[in-house]
Write an enzyme that holds these catalytic residues in place. Structure first.
Site, mmCIF file in Angstrom:
data_model
loop_
_atom_site.group_PDB
_atom_site.id
_atom_site.type_symbol
_atom_site.label_atom_id
_atom_site.label_comp_id
_atom_site.label_asym_id
_atom_site.label_seq_id
_atom_site.Cartn_x
_atom_site.Cartn_y
_atom_site.Cartn_z
ATOM 1 N N LYS A 297 34.638 -21.087 40.331
ATOM 2 C CA LYS A 297 33.945 -21.442 39.076
ATOM 3 C C LYS A 297 34.892 -21.584 37.888
ATOM 4 C CE LYS A 297 31.067 -18.275 37.386
ATOM 5 N NZ LYS A 297 29.780 -17.573 37.216
ATOM 6 N N ARG B 22 26.126 -20.316 42.053
ATOM 7 C CA ARG B 22 25.180 -21.179 41.343
ATOM 8 C C ARG B 22 25.799 -22.503 40.879
ATOM 9 N NH1 ARG B 22 23.450 -16.351 37.430
ATOM 10 N NH2 ARG B 22 25.397 -15.525 38.284
ATOM 11 N N ASP C 85 33.890 -16.526 33.056
ATOM 12 C CA ASP C 85 32.905 -17.593 32.868
ATOM 13 C C ASP C 85 32.233 -17.533 31.494
ATOM 14 O OD1 ASP C 85 31.324 -15.357 33.261
ATOM 15 O OD2 ASP C 85 29.950 -16.310 34.681
HETATM 16 C C1 UD1 Z 1 26.935 -10.835 34.069
HETATM 17 C C2 UD1 Z 1 26.373 -9.469 33.633
HETATM 18 C C3 UD1 Z 1 25.191 -9.715 32.704
HETATM 19 C C4 UD1 Z 1 25.641 -10.545 31.533
HETATM 20 C C5 UD1 Z 1 26.321 -11.843 31.980
HETATM 21 C C6 UD1 Z 1 26.973 -12.518 30.798
HETATM 22 C C7 UD1 Z 1 26.805 -7.986 35.527
HETATM 23 C C8 UD1 Z 1 26.192 -7.190 36.607
HETATM 24 N N1 UD1 Z 1 25.970 -8.718 34.788
HETATM 25 O O1 UD1 Z 1 25.926 -11.520 34.796
HETATM 26 O O2 UD1 Z 1 24.675 -8.482 32.256
HETATM 27 O O3 UD1 Z 1 24.547 -10.824 30.704
HETATM 28 O O4 UD1 Z 1 27.359 -11.557 32.926
HETATM 29 O O5 UD1 Z 1 27.503 -13.763 31.142
HETATM 30 O O6 UD1 Z 1 28.002 -7.903 35.340
HETATM 31 N N2 UD1 Z 1 32.866 -11.322 39.195
HETATM 32 C C9 UD1 Z 1 33.932 -10.959 39.997
HETATM 33 N N3 UD1 Z 1 33.687 -10.423 41.213
HETATM 34 C C10 UD1 Z 1 32.436 -10.198 41.680
HETATM 35 C C11 UD1 Z 1 31.347 -10.567 40.871
HETATM 36 C C12 UD1 Z 1 31.599 -11.117 39.632
HETATM 37 O O7 UD1 Z 1 35.088 -11.147 39.614
HETATM 38 O O8 UD1 Z 1 32.323 -9.669 42.796
HETATM 39 C C13 UD1 Z 1 33.130 -11.931 37.887
HETATM 40 C C14 UD1 Z 1 32.655 -13.370 37.806
HETATM 41 O O9 UD1 Z 1 33.712 -14.260 38.170
HETATM 42 C C15 UD1 Z 1 32.278 -13.516 36.339
HETATM 43 C C16 UD1 Z 1 31.885 -12.097 35.927
HETATM 44 O O10 UD1 Z 1 32.422 -11.226 36.903
HETATM 45 O O11 UD1 Z 1 33.366 -13.950 35.547
HETATM 46 C C17 UD1 Z 1 30.378 -11.939 35.865
HETATM 47 O O12 UD1 Z 1 29.812 -12.278 37.108
HETATM 48 P P1 UD1 Z 1 28.565 -13.246 37.249
HETATM 49 O O13 UD1 Z 1 28.204 -13.319 38.687
HETATM 50 O O14 UD1 Z 1 28.787 -14.494 36.530
HETATM 51 O O15 UD1 Z 1 27.470 -12.364 36.519
HETATM 52 P P2 UD1 Z 1 26.214 -12.847 35.664
HETATM 53 O O16 UD1 Z 1 25.058 -13.025 36.556
HETATM 54 O O17 UD1 Z 1 26.597 -13.966 34.797
HETATM 55 MG MG MG Z 2 28.210 -15.208 34.712
#
Ligand code: UD1
Ligand code: MG
Length: 456
Positions: A23, A16, A108
């Site tokens: 990010k 996004r 993040d």
């Molecule tokens: C996530 C939460 C959501 C919460 C929000 C808060 C999940 C499923 N959802 O959503 O409930 O309200 O954060 O900000 O976790 N990441 C990895 N590897 C991956 C996917 C993600 O390392 O394969 C890390 C991202 O870098 C990030 C964190 O996990 O730091 C959360 O991932 P992101 O995709 O930002 O989830 P949100 O949609 O923000």
């Molecule tokens: Mg997030």
């Protein structure tokens, strides 16, 4: 409090953000997002901080700089991005035999405070929960996972994309920060990608732990901003505004005048002394210290610099300089890295200083370029005088002794050394050293000839 280890999930693709960079290297108030998270963890002295990195991990490691050398900091890599639960699995090897609490943070979610994390760890230990989620009450919960609770206990977390219309009304959101017991590893292996995004959601661990008879709870942070997630440029810009407003408020409270707060940007690490005044449109970037009673006027940009008391900077660009007391720079001066302007120096309009030491009370008031030079005390550099420091291959030094007076439009072809108390005539091109006390003239003599009258 018993020890704990932290895992920072920072491997997400950040789709996004629409960026070619990961990010978590995007900067908030001059500092990469992931560095914010580590900085809030370090005061709590975790036994380990495991960073889970993904795409272009070398860029993240570069952004981390010295933080990567902290003995507690370790890295793990997630080769394919399959969701936040899958990301946490990558840290399992590092923490295999670890029995303490496991604090999981999102790379993040940068504005989290140490105190709040401490509260989360305490609540988790006190209540003996297998998972305690850090949440907040958000006025705009869109995009976050929602907390489904049962009294003070936590039932589950539902992601925005999987939430029913009623669940979407819930304002209590998951902040993406969790405290787990070592039970988490077993629970992770049971998570399935049965959701709208077909990802392994860490949030599903709550239900799994509950179903296996463990306790789940939550703690709400004061105010939504602490757990604000940065997923898009718009969210990054909102966070910048928030951090800047806090910084300006703290400056105002400490006795700095900010004439038009909405037009001024000050990096959160800046230090500015009492009774200094920031005029509209000033931009103070990272690593800046400004003393007392300074005046910084409109559209000045300052980064990596130290400015002492009573300095006056107007419409100038200053990068990597050390500026003494009572210095006046500008309007429209450019002070470049490794420049030192000692007390009382004046650098005026359209003058550029690079990698030079300018001694006390010297004046470089108009249209000059001073590069790789030493300018002695009380020297006066006339309008348009420059150092020719570059021969196309190498840079060379110019030395001008104290109290010398340099006429307008003089060129110093470096390397060249000018003694003390020298007078250099306007328009001279100086290619040879000048001993102290001499008058140097190095220009074509003026000739006067009969003027021809042209008749049509
Ligand atoms: C996530 C939460 C959501 C919460 C929000 C808060 C999940 C499923 N959802 O959503 O409930 O309200 O954060 O900000 O976790 N990441 C990895 N590897 C991956 C996917 C993600 O390392 O394969 C890390 C991202 O870098 C990030 C964190 O996990 O730091 C959360 O991932 P992101 O995709 O930002 O989830 P949100 O949609 O923000
Ligand atoms: Mg997030």
């Amino acid at each position: 409090m018993k020890g704990f280890s932290a895992v920072i999930l920072a491997a997400g693709d950040g789709t996004r953000m629409k960026s070619s960079l990961p990010k978590v290297v995007h900067k908030l108030s001059g500092k990469p997002l992931i560095n914010w998270v580590i900085d809030s963890l370090l005061p709590l002295k975790p036994d380990n901080i495991v960073l889970v990195l993904g795409r272009q991990s070398e860029l993240v490691e570069k952004a981390l700089g010295a933080l990567l050398k902290e003995p507690s900091v370790k890295t793990a890599y997630q080769k394919e991005r399959k969701g936040s639960a899958h990301a946490l699995m990558q840290a399992q090897k590092t923490l295999k035999n670890y029995r303490g609490q496991i604090l999981v943070l999102s790379g993040d979610v940068p504005l989290i405070k140490s105190e709040t994390l401490k509260g989360l760890l305490k609540s988790n230990a006190k209540k003996g929960e297998a998972v305690t989620v850090l949440g907040a009450t958000a006025q705009e919960p869109y995009g976050y996972g929602r907390i489904i609770k049962n009294g003070s206990s936590l039932e589950k977390i539902v992601e925005e994309k999987d939430a029913s219309p009623e669940q979407k009304e819930i304002k209590e959101i998951n902040g993406g920060i969790y405290c787990f017991s070592a039970d988490i590893w077993k629970a992770l292996s049971k998570i399935k990608p049965d959701n709208a995004k077909k990802e392994y959601y860490l949030t599903d661990a709550v239900e799994i732990l509950k179903n296996s008879g463990k306790k789940a709870g939550f703690v709400l942070a004061d105010g939504g901003y602490e757990v604000k997630g940065i997923n898009s440029r718009a969210e990054l810009a909102q966070a910048e505004q928030y951090v800047n407003a806090l910084k300006i408020k703290s400056l105002l409270d400490s006795g700095v005048t900010v004439i038009a707060p909405n037009s001024v940007y000050v990096s959160s690490d800046a230090k500015i002394g009492q009774d200094s005044v920031l005029y509209p449109n000033v931009f103070i970037d990272s690593n800046v210290e400004i003393g007392k009673n300074c005046i910084i006027r409109g559209s000045s940009y300052i980064i990596n610099s130290k400015i002492a008391d009573n300095a006056e900077i107007s419409y100038s660009y200053i990068n990597g300089a050390v500026i003494g007391k009572n210095v006046k720079a500008g309007p429209f001066s450019h002070i470049r890295p490794h420049s030192v302007l000692k007390d009382g120096v004046k650098v005026g309009n359209f003058s550029e200083i690079k990698k030079s030491v300018v001694e006390k009370n010297a004046k470089i008031n108009h249209l000059s370029y001073i590069g790789d030079a030493f300018i002695g005390q009380d020297v006066n550099i006339g309008a348009g005088a420059i150092t020719c420091n570059y021969d196309g291959v190498k840079k060379h030094a110019t030395f001008i002794g104290a109290k010398s007076f340099i006429g307008s439009n003089v060129n110093f072809v470096a390397p060249v050394k000018v003694g003390k108390d020298v007078l250099v005539a306007a328009g001279s091109t100086i290619t040879k050293d000048i001993p102290s006390g001499k008058l140097a003239i190095a220009r074509a003599r003026q000739e006067l000839k009969r003027k021809k009258t042209i008749k049509n």
